[in-house]
Design an enzyme around this catalytic site. Structure first.
Site, PDB file in Angstrom:
ATOM      1  N   ASP A 309       0.670 -31.028   9.624  1.00 50.20           N
ATOM      2  CA  ASP A 309      -0.523 -29.875  10.122  1.00 50.20           C
ATOM      3  C   ASP A 309      -1.013 -30.325  11.493  1.00 50.20           C
ATOM      4  O   ASP A 309      -1.366 -31.470  11.498  1.00 50.20           O
ATOM      5  CB  ASP A 309      -1.501 -29.864   8.936  1.00 50.20           C
ATOM      6  N   GLU A 348      -0.090 -25.211  23.257  1.00 52.71           N
ATOM      7  CA  GLU A 348      -0.861 -24.151  23.120  1.00 52.71           C
ATOM      8  C   GLU A 348       0.301 -23.165  22.237  1.00 52.71           C
ATOM      9  O   GLU A 348       1.176 -22.638  23.011  1.00 52.71           O
ATOM     10  CB  GLU A 348      -1.345 -23.443  24.421  1.00 52.71           C
TER      11      GLU A 348
HETATM   12  C1  GLC Z   1      -3.595 -25.522  10.473  1.00 57.21           C
HETATM   13  C2  GLC Z   1      -3.367 -24.792   9.150  1.00 57.21           C
HETATM   14  C3  GLC Z   1      -4.641 -24.058   9.010  1.00 57.21           C
HETATM   15  C4  GLC Z   1      -5.705 -25.071   8.945  1.00 57.21           C
HETATM   16  C5  GLC Z   1      -6.010 -25.894   9.900  1.00 57.21           C
HETATM   17  C6  GLC Z   1      -6.834 -27.144   9.987  1.00 57.21           C
HETATM   18  O1  GLC Z   1      -3.719 -24.931  11.596  1.00 57.21           O
HETATM   19  O2  GLC Z   1      -2.465 -23.898   9.283  1.00 57.21           O
HETATM   20  O3  GLC Z   1      -4.564 -23.314   7.584  1.00 57.21           O
HETATM   21  O4  GLC Z   1      -6.974 -24.378   8.723  1.00 57.21           O
HETATM   22  O5  GLC Z   1      -4.562 -26.602  10.197  1.00 57.21           O
HETATM   23  O6  GLC Z   1      -6.221 -27.933   9.152  1.00 57.21           O
END
Ligand code: GLC
Length: 675
Positions: A309, A348
């Site tokens: 993530d 980006e």
């Molecule tokens: C990523 C995830 C999103 C989350 C963010 C912070 O963008 O897809 O859902 O809120 O990370 O962890």
């Protein structure tokens, strides 16, 4: 010795041998016989016989014919051996490498809160109350594995975070990386999920959040030194250390800085997202070890891979310089979107494919692939043009490093659902566009993703279904709409088969709805947008997905070339897109699309229609429809230099999927964990 046949002769031979000086034995037949040292007379050398002593044997073995014979024998063996080794090398080099698990099947993303709440009737012995509480969970996923495997044909599942969390960002704020959150189940449930998936030949990819932890994580609670990004406030008024802004604009003004002051520490901590998600200091080796150990832990539990993530936010610029304004005429109030992110975000999404490509890794393999979100904006600004789609495909295919795997994402838990993306579509059109996108992503080379519910043509919740006071997402631009639970059947009384919960539960304060599920189910579920009715309906989106998943097994799709059609370059007619998938010695398919909202004549090449969504006239595609044709040969218009590109996996890689990544030299060594 039991096999001596002539003992008297044997004695005589031994005597002669004792009198013989073997040091000077010659290696020619003649010389052996004539040697002065040899006490054998000519013709006296005994015939070879079984059990003759070594000394006599040596006489024979040194004769030229045997020496050369032996040498020739060895040479033949060596030459054969060398030939076999080189042949195997050539065969190995020439044969296509085995496909990895994440290349063989589309990857199905489960948003666990919304997938399936377990059924209390199937879980009578549970002590906890997670079944029937209106929130999806791990036992619920287990209940639906057969759906994924049998009804759809999916083998790889990525589950959004299930770790312990205060749930302010619904799992993307982890407080313990080694435990499932009690709302989803316990460790035994997760172990069972892994086992049940493996028994079915399925693979589990977990969502891993290395950029930040919840402020409830013990490392933050204990203020573990240098684990997070701490800075003094700006002198003299102790304001934020710089102008960096939070991605989540969570208050109405949207002017939330990315810094939160901690009175106990007397410093600010940096958090790219919510105030409750403190960024880890990834430069710190201890932090790197901490994260690596978590990966090891889950790999030891049998997990097959990770989706990483928000890794693009992993490393901040060390001098903490202010970001520049995109629109300098409007410096106040500050918005994340009015700043460049050179110091806080390396990549980006939606803008630069070139930057994204770096995260495939150049010399070192970093990730199997960085997510390709390029297709997501399609339709957001009105109708879709064939040339626009082709350009996005080519952009990835022709820029991707040699030997790597492309991927295609059309939806996830952060984006409006695919079928809701184009304004002004009828329900019928939404079904068609869902199928058309499936025809696209399943027939392109590489791996495609299915966000749970896409296979039903599922739509977002509406504003009526989810009024402001009932929203739960932290983001101002709420992502609740696309996180609506999966309708497993059309029965309203059982919350469309999602949960057996009853009464009013899970409601935010002031929300006056009559429901018990954490988010409402879309009313469209009664109109056939549910799993049970789509399994029965041959023409459903679900069965279209199933057909495509089967078709995608063909080697022309998994290994074949992608060829664009130069005749389409004029961009006319607007809706048209065609490409070829072909493999030497295999099959050739032409895939044709009409992205437009009016019918489109096209040159149907008399192939066999494999999958079609168009009407009765075979030379005309209805609005938002397409066809996959199997052709006897490669049509002339697809032949020529630079038209085709073949994806070839070059070596074994690691089971790591990145959303985006940091600069090569900054990414710490996730690699050691896979392979
Ligand atoms: C990523 C995830 C999103 C989350 C963010 C912070 O963008 O897809 O859902 O809120 O990370 O962890």
């Amino acid at each position: 010795m039991g096999d001596i046949e002539n003992p008297a002769f044997e004695q005589e031979v031994h005597k002669k041998i004792e009198e013989t000086n073997f040091d000077d034995v010659n290696d020619s037949d003649d010389e052996v016989e004539k040697s002065p040292d040899t006490k054998f007379d000519d013709g006296e050398i005994p015939e070879a016989y079984a059990g003759m002593p070594a000394e006599v044997l040596i006489h024979y073995s040194r004769q030229k014919k045997w020496v050369f014979g032996r040498l020739a024998g060895w040479l033949v063996i060596l030459a054969t051996f060398a030939t076999l080794i080189s042949l195997s090398g050539v065969i190995i080099a020439q044969s296509p490498p085995c496909l990895d698990f994440w290349e063989k099947s589309p990857i199905y993303q489960i948003y666990p809160r919304s997938f399936k709440d377990c059924d209390p009737a199937l879980n009578e012995n549970r002590q906890d109350q997670i079944c029937g509480d209106g929130i999806g969970d791990i036992p619920g996923i287990i209940e639906k594995l057969d759906y994924l495997k049998e009804d759809l044909g999916i083998s790889v599942v990525w589950v959004s975070p299930i770790f312990k969390s205060p749930m302010q960002d619904f799992g993307y704020d982890v407080s313990d990386y080694r435990q499932p959150d009690p709302v989803f189940g316990n460790m035994a449930d997760l172990q069972k999920l892994i086992e049940e998936m493996h028994n079915r030949g399925m693979k589990l990819v977990l969502d891993f959040v290395p950029n930040h932890t919840s402020v409830e994580h013990e490392k933050f609670q204990n203020m573990t030194e240098d684990f997070f990004v701490w800075r003094d406030g700006e002198k003299p008024k102790n304001s934020c250390p710089n102008n960096w802004q939070s991605v989540f604009a969570v208050n109405d003004k949207g002017d939330l800085p990315a810094w939160t002051y901690h009175p106990d520490v007397g410093k600010y901590y940096y958090r790219a997202f919510g105030w409750f998600q403190a960024d880890l200091n990834m430069y710190n080796k201890e932090v790197q070890r901490f994260l690596n150990d978590i990966l090891d832990f889950w790999l030891d539990e049998g997990v097959d891979g990770f989706r990483i993530d928000a890794i693009g936010y992993g490393f901040e610029e060390e001098n903490f310089r202010n970001e520049s304004y995109i629109d300098a005429s409007e410096p106040e109030p500050l918005f994340w979107s009015n700043l460049y992110h050179d110091f806080t975000f390396e990549y980006e999404v939606y803008t630069s494919t070139e930057k994204n490509m770096k995260y495939y890794g150049s010399y070192e393999r970093e990730a199997d692939f960085p997510f390709n979100f390029d297709l997501i904006p399609l339709g957001l600004s009105g109708s879709i043009k064939g040339a626009e789609v082709r350009q996005l495909i080519d952009n990835w295919m022709f820029k991707m490093p040699f030997g790597r795997t492309p991927n295609w994402v059309v939806g996830n838990h952060d984006n409006t659902r695919l079928a809701s993306r184009i304004d002004g579509m009828t329900d019928d059109d939404k079904i068609k566009i869902s199928k058309l996108f499936a025809q696209l992503t399943f027939t392109l080379p590489g791996t495609n993703f299915i966000y749970n519910g896409e296979e039903l043509g599922m739509v977002d919740l509406t504003e009526q279904e989810l009024p402001d006071e009932c929203k739960v997402d932290i983001q101002k631009d709420s992502r609740d709409f696309e996180r609506n639970p999966i309708p497993w059947n059309g029965d309203l009384a059982s919350n469309y088969g999602f949960s057996t919960c009853t009464g009013k539960q899970n409601l935010p304060q002031n929300c006056n709805q009559d429901r018990c599920t954490w988010l409402p189910l879309s009313e469209t579920a009664v109109n056939g947008l549910n799993v049970a009715s789509q399994i029965e309906d041959e023409d459903s989106v679900l069965n279209f997905y199933k057909k495509l998943i089967e078709l995608r097994q063909d080697e022309s799709f998994t290994r074949g070339s992608y060829c664009r059609n130069p005749a389409d370059e004029s961009g006319k007619p607007e809706g048209l897109l065609r490409y070829l998938r072909t493999l030497e010695g295999g099959k050739t398919f032409e895939i044709v699309f009409n992205w437009g909202n009016s019918g489109l004549k096209f040159d149907h090449k008399n192939g066999r229609n494999i999958v079609e969504t168009f009407g009765s006239d075979k030379n005309e595609l209805e609005p938002y429809s397409g066809v996959i044709l199997e052709l006897g040969s490669i049509p002339a218009e697809y032949q020529g230099k630079g038209i085709c590109v073949q994806r070839r996996a070059v070596r074994k890689r690691n089971n790591l999927i990145l959303t985006s990544a940091t600069k090569d030299e900054r990414l710490f060594d996730f690699e050691a964990h896979f392979g």
